[in-house]
Design an enzyme around this catalytic site. Structure first.
Site, PDB file in Angstrom:
ATOM      1  N   ASP A 141      -9.201  -3.320 -11.818  1.00  0.00           N
ATOM      2  CA  ASP A 141      -8.683  -4.435 -11.042  1.00  0.00           C
ATOM      3  C   ASP A 141      -8.528  -5.608 -12.004  1.00  0.00           C
ATOM      4  O   ASP A 141      -9.461  -5.925 -12.748  1.00  0.00           O
ATOM      5  CB  ASP A 141      -9.709  -4.795  -9.943  1.00  0.00           C
ATOM      6  CG  ASP A 141      -9.054  -5.353  -8.704  1.00  0.00           C
ATOM      7  OD1 ASP A 141      -8.093  -6.120  -8.841  1.00  0.00           O
ATOM      8  OD2 ASP A 141      -9.525  -5.027  -7.596  1.00  0.00           O
ATOM      9  N   GLU A 174      -0.781  -5.687  -6.173  1.00  0.00           N
ATOM     10  CA  GLU A 174      -1.132  -6.168  -4.831  1.00  0.00           C
ATOM     11  C   GLU A 174      -0.165  -7.301  -4.509  1.00  0.00           C
ATOM     12  O   GLU A 174      -0.112  -8.308  -5.232  1.00  0.00           O
ATOM     13  CB  GLU A 174      -2.577  -6.669  -4.773  1.00  0.00           C
ATOM     14  CG  GLU A 174      -3.001  -6.903  -3.320  1.00  0.00           C
ATOM     15  CD  GLU A 174      -3.953  -8.075  -3.114  1.00  0.00           C
ATOM     16  OE1 GLU A 174      -4.612  -8.118  -2.072  1.00  0.00           O
ATOM     17  OE2 GLU A 174      -4.032  -8.969  -3.989  1.00  0.00           O
ATOM     18  N   HIS A 178     -11.264  -3.358   0.533  1.00  0.00           N
ATOM     19  CA  HIS A 178     -12.384  -4.299   0.532  1.00  0.00           C
ATOM     20  C   HIS A 178     -12.061  -5.602   1.256  1.00  0.00           C
ATOM     21  O   HIS A 178     -12.933  -6.443   1.431  1.00  0.00           O
ATOM     22  CB  HIS A 178     -12.787  -4.591  -0.913  1.00  0.00           C
ATOM     23  CG  HIS A 178     -11.716  -5.339  -1.651  1.00  0.00           C
ATOM     24  ND1 HIS A 178     -10.480  -4.783  -1.924  1.00  0.00           N
ATOM     25  CD2 HIS A 178     -11.673  -6.599  -2.139  1.00  0.00           C
ATOM     26  CE1 HIS A 178      -9.730  -5.670  -2.551  1.00  0.00           C
ATOM     27  NE2 HIS A 178     -10.432  -6.789  -2.696  1.00  0.00           N
ATOM     28  N   ASP A 179     -10.785  -5.809   1.615  1.00  0.00           N
ATOM     29  CA  ASP A 179     -10.386  -7.024   2.345  1.00  0.00           C
ATOM     30  C   ASP A 179     -10.139  -6.745   3.822  1.00  0.00           C
ATOM     31  O   ASP A 179      -9.735  -7.656   4.557  1.00  0.00           O
ATOM     32  CB  ASP A 179      -9.084  -7.598   1.762  1.00  0.00           C
ATOM     33  CG  ASP A 179      -9.250  -8.166   0.362  1.00  0.00           C
ATOM     34  OD1 ASP A 179     -10.378  -8.571   0.010  1.00  0.00           O
ATOM     35  OD2 ASP A 179      -8.249  -8.194  -0.379  1.00  0.00           O
ATOM     36  N   ASP A 227      -4.067  -8.099  -9.051  1.00  0.00           N
ATOM     37  CA  ASP A 227      -4.386  -8.890  -7.858  1.00  0.00           C
ATOM     38  C   ASP A 227      -3.291  -9.931  -7.579  1.00  0.00           C
ATOM     39  O   ASP A 227      -2.830 -10.601  -8.511  1.00  0.00           O
ATOM     40  CB  ASP A 227      -5.725  -9.598  -8.128  1.00  0.00           C
ATOM     41  CG  ASP A 227      -6.335 -10.226  -6.898  1.00  0.00           C
ATOM     42  OD1 ASP A 227      -6.649  -9.488  -5.953  1.00  0.00           O
ATOM     43  OD2 ASP A 227      -6.513 -11.468  -6.884  1.00  0.00           O
TER      44      ASP A 227
HETATM   45  O1  ISL Z   1      -8.226 -10.847   2.346  1.00  0.00           O
HETATM   46  C1  ISL Z   1      -7.311 -11.412   2.820  1.00  0.00           C
HETATM   47  C2  ISL Z   1      -7.333 -11.780   4.207  1.00  0.00           C
HETATM   48  O2  ISL Z   1      -8.515 -11.465   4.819  1.00  0.00           O
HETATM   49  C3  ISL Z   1      -6.105 -11.700   2.053  1.00  0.00           C
HETATM   50  O3  ISL Z   1      -5.496 -12.868   2.377  1.00  0.00           O
HETATM   51  C4  ISL Z   1      -6.451 -11.681   0.591  1.00  0.00           C
HETATM   52  O4  ISL Z   1      -7.010 -12.884   0.227  1.00  0.00           O
HETATM   53  C5  ISL Z   1      -5.219 -11.405  -0.186  1.00  0.00           C
HETATM   54  O5  ISL Z   1      -4.863 -10.142   0.174  1.00  0.00           O
HETATM   55  C6  ISL Z   1      -5.488 -11.401  -1.677  1.00  0.00           C
HETATM   56  O6  ISL Z   1      -6.524 -10.553  -1.983  1.00  0.00           O
HETATM   57  C7  ISL Z   1      -6.932 -10.442  -3.302  1.00  0.00           C
HETATM   58  O7  ISL Z   1      -7.114 -11.680  -3.940  1.00  0.00           O
HETATM   59  C8  ISL Z   1      -8.154 -12.516  -3.432  1.00  0.00           C
HETATM   60  C9  ISL Z   1      -9.463 -11.770  -3.253  1.00  0.00           C
HETATM   61  O8  ISL Z   1     -10.354 -12.554  -2.498  1.00  0.00           O
HETATM   62  C10 ISL Z   1      -9.275 -10.443  -2.569  1.00  0.00           C
HETATM   63  O9  ISL Z   1     -10.493  -9.744  -2.499  1.00  0.00           O
HETATM   64  C11 ISL Z   1      -8.245  -9.685  -3.355  1.00  0.00           C
HETATM   65  O10 ISL Z   1      -8.044  -8.381  -2.886  1.00  0.00           O
HETATM   66  C12 ISL Z   1      -8.316 -13.626  -4.444  1.00  0.00           C
HETATM   67  O11 ISL Z   1      -8.467 -13.081  -5.725  1.00  0.00           O
END
Ligand code: ISL
Length: 589
Positions: A107, A274, A346-347, A215
């Site tokens: 990641d 992503e 994980h989100d 990311d």
């Molecule tokens: O998780 C979200 C909503 O609940 C999304 O808005 C998320 O923040 C977005 O998909 C981006 O995610 C990624 O970047 C973020 C991080 O917090 C997430 O874990 C990651 O997957 C910031 O780096």
């Protein structure tokens, strides 16, 4: 490092046939009893992953980090955070994974760094710092006094709630952070920033990793004007997406990145992007192989269907909406490009709690949802624990939550007058912490995750839901995932076949047909907890003698005519060979 063990990487387009398993390192396996998962813990479980049959492991961020957002805030890209182990552990993980035919995808969070990264520390030293232009600093709004309400350079809100700007009293300027104030955005328009990222990525590839999950990569280019965004009705902040989502420069930056970092190295390293908020048109551009940008995207359309505009608001998923969305994506990327397939990560909350029926039909709903997902075209992602039917955690008050998003949303919403119980109800169902409780290896107190005290409590359902009780058990969720993954590896129609989604308006039956040469697959699933009549499907009669290649229905075998009625969460896949057209010459493969 044993480059030679990884010859499979040279196989073109390997990722299109692959299943990716996502590991959230903090919560997977703890080897040293400190309550936090680590790299040696993962190494100890590689045989489990190889046995599941997956091809690649996406490892959540393990770089050095203050952990303000669990590693999505990096303070050193070229080191491993001590809570996870050492660089030597990571090298060992890569070598051990390769020895089992598993690829490792890191990641990589390069839209922003941690505010503790030396680049940002230097950038903050003053307006004349040599790294000032590595981040997005702006003076207060004209005529406003910095640090006072409304003086931010524009009206954007951050993804986690609150403004997207933080004031630095020493220099009298603000810096931009699309996420938390601990995550300042890098300025990708600066060639020095891009060169530093390229060098760092090359360094990792030379350590033999197989690719990156980038990311929020479609956020990296910003309109330098950083104009105010439209404020949605009832909203407090402006929506800046028009100024940072999928700007033309992102495509340029990605082409440059592939050219400078990947093309120079042998083999095909994977770039997963992503891309929250991406549409089909840009996804095609990102993943068109002739453009040399990303290999596949992680898009969000389906994951937003059961949410309101405010992130804590849940509205039940209408199945026709999901079919319409996936149908559009399947069609949109049919000739060019490639998508990922996921229902959890994980989100996202646990899929069996969010879309299934964890209380009454856990096994059936987990396996039915997986069958539907994996029978689409694209690269499926399995999030750790999904293959066991792990469910949401029974969170109580806000003190039970750990995630920066949950805590910030709760704080900003309740201070704006929203009823705390309403926010909590949404977070319990949709909050990201649900996905982050420890992996349930066995039925012991801490689920075999740690011998110490886990950083998040183990789900109290651990006695019934754990790997030890499912491994090798026919019909278990784990067994079903193994068979689904194996089906993709043995049946080319699952990988390459075209897709027709049937019954678009049916509220609970999901059915589709895959076709490749003379092979035709029919997947049918009842995504509800009530028995449901199966409407007629095209070629109804011809499916009667079709072979059942996968089913989650342990009770009966429906070989023969298609069933009239589907049991709750019943799902199966049938295969038949179509009669060859008279013009068939036998040259098809
Ligand atoms: O998780 C979200 C909503 O609940 C999304 O808005 C998320 O923040 C977005 O998909 C981006 O995610 C990624 O970047 C973020 C991080 O917090 C997430 O874990 C990651 O997957 C910031 O780096």
């Amino acid at each position: 490092m044993s480059r030679s063990t990884n010859t499979v990487r040279h196989c073109p387009e390997w990722w299109r046939r692959a299943v990716v398993y996502q590991i959230y390192p903090r919560s997977f396996a703890d080897s040293d009893g400190d309550g936090i998962g680590d790299l040696p813990g993962i190494i100890g479980r590689l045989d489990y992953l190889a046995d599941l049959g997956v091809d690649a492991l996406w490892l959540g961020p393990v770089h050095r980090s203050p952990q303000a957002d669990n590693g999505y805030d990096v303070s050193d890209y070229q080191d491993v955070d001590p809570i996870f182990g050492t660089l030597a552990d990571l090298d060992e993980l890569v070598a051990q994974a390769h020895a089992r035919g598993l690829r490792i995808i890191l990641d990589l969070v390069v839209n922003h760094t941690s505010d503790e990264h030396p680049w940002f520390v230097e950038s903050s030293a003053g307006t004349d710092s040599s790294r000032r232009a590595w981040y997005l600093w702006r003076p207060p709004r004209a005529g406003a006094v910095g640090g006072t309400p409304g003086a931010e350079p524009n009206n954007w809100g951050s993804a986690f709630g609150g403004p997207a700007w933080t004031f630095d009293p020493a220099s009298g300027e603000y810096y931009l952070h699309l996420f938390s104030p601990k995550q300042p955005d890098l300025n990708w328009a600066n060639p020095e920033v891009r060169a530093a990222v390229h060098a760092m990525m090359g360094w990792w590839l030379d350590r033999d990793v197989d690719g990156f999950r980038l990311d929020v990569i479609n956020h990296i280019a910003k309109d330098p004007e950083l104009p105010d965004g439209p404020v949605p009705a009832g909203g407090r902040y402006g929506d800046g997406r028009g100024s940072y989502l999928d700007l033309p420069e992102v495509h340029d930056y990605l082409r440059e990145l592939r050219e400078r970092v990947l093309s120079a190295r042998p083999g095909h390293h994977l770039l997963i992007g992503e891309t929250p908020g991406v549409g089909v048109r840009d996804a095609r551009r990102y993943t068109d192989p002739t453009r040399g940008e990303l290999d596949l995207v992680i898009e969000f359309e389906h994951a937003e269907l059961d949410r309101g505009r405010e992130r804590w608001v849940h509205r039940p998923l209408a199945l026709p909406d999901l079919k319409a969305s996936w149908s559009r994506w399947q069609t949109g990327l049919a000739d060019v490009g490639w998508n990922s397939l996921y229902l959890s990560n994980h989100d996202q909350a646990r899929l069996v709690s969010r879309y299934g029926d964890a209380a009454r039909h856990r096994r059936e709903s987990a396996t039915a949802l997986a069958t539907v997902l994996h029978l689409h075209r694209g690269t499926p992602f399995v999030y750790q624990g999904e293959e066991l039917g792990m469910a949401n955690f029974p969170f109580g008050g806000i003190e039970d939550f750990r995630d920066v998003e949950a805590l910030t949303l709760f704080q900003t919403a309740t201070s704006a007058g929203v009823d705390p119980d309403e926010v909590l109800a949404g977070l319990r169902l949709l909050g990201r912490d649900n996905a982050r409780t420890p992996f349930q290896w066995d039925g012991s107190e801490h689920g075999g995750f740690t011998t110490g005290s886990p950083w998040m409590p183990v789900n109290p359902d651990v006695r019934e839901v754990n790997a030890a009780s499912q491994l090798g058990v026919p019909g278990s969720v784990h067994d079903h995932y193994r068979r689904l993954i194996a089906l993709r590896h043995t049946e080319p129609a699952v990988v390459w076949g075209d897709v027709t989604i049937l019954l678009p308006d049916h509220p609970s039956v999901y059915a589709l047909v895959r076709r490749l040469d003379d092979t035709e697959l029919l997947m049918v699933a009842n995504l509800s907890s009530t028995a449901t009549a199966l409407p007629a499907v095209p070629d109804q009669g011809a499916w009667a003698e079709a072979e059942i290649v996968l089913t989650n229905d342990l009770g009966t075998n429906h070989r023969g005519p298609l069933p009239v009625s589907l049991r709750p969460w019943e799902a199966w896949v049938r295969r038949r060979r179509r009669p060859r057209p008279s013009s068939w010459t036998g040259t098809s493969t």
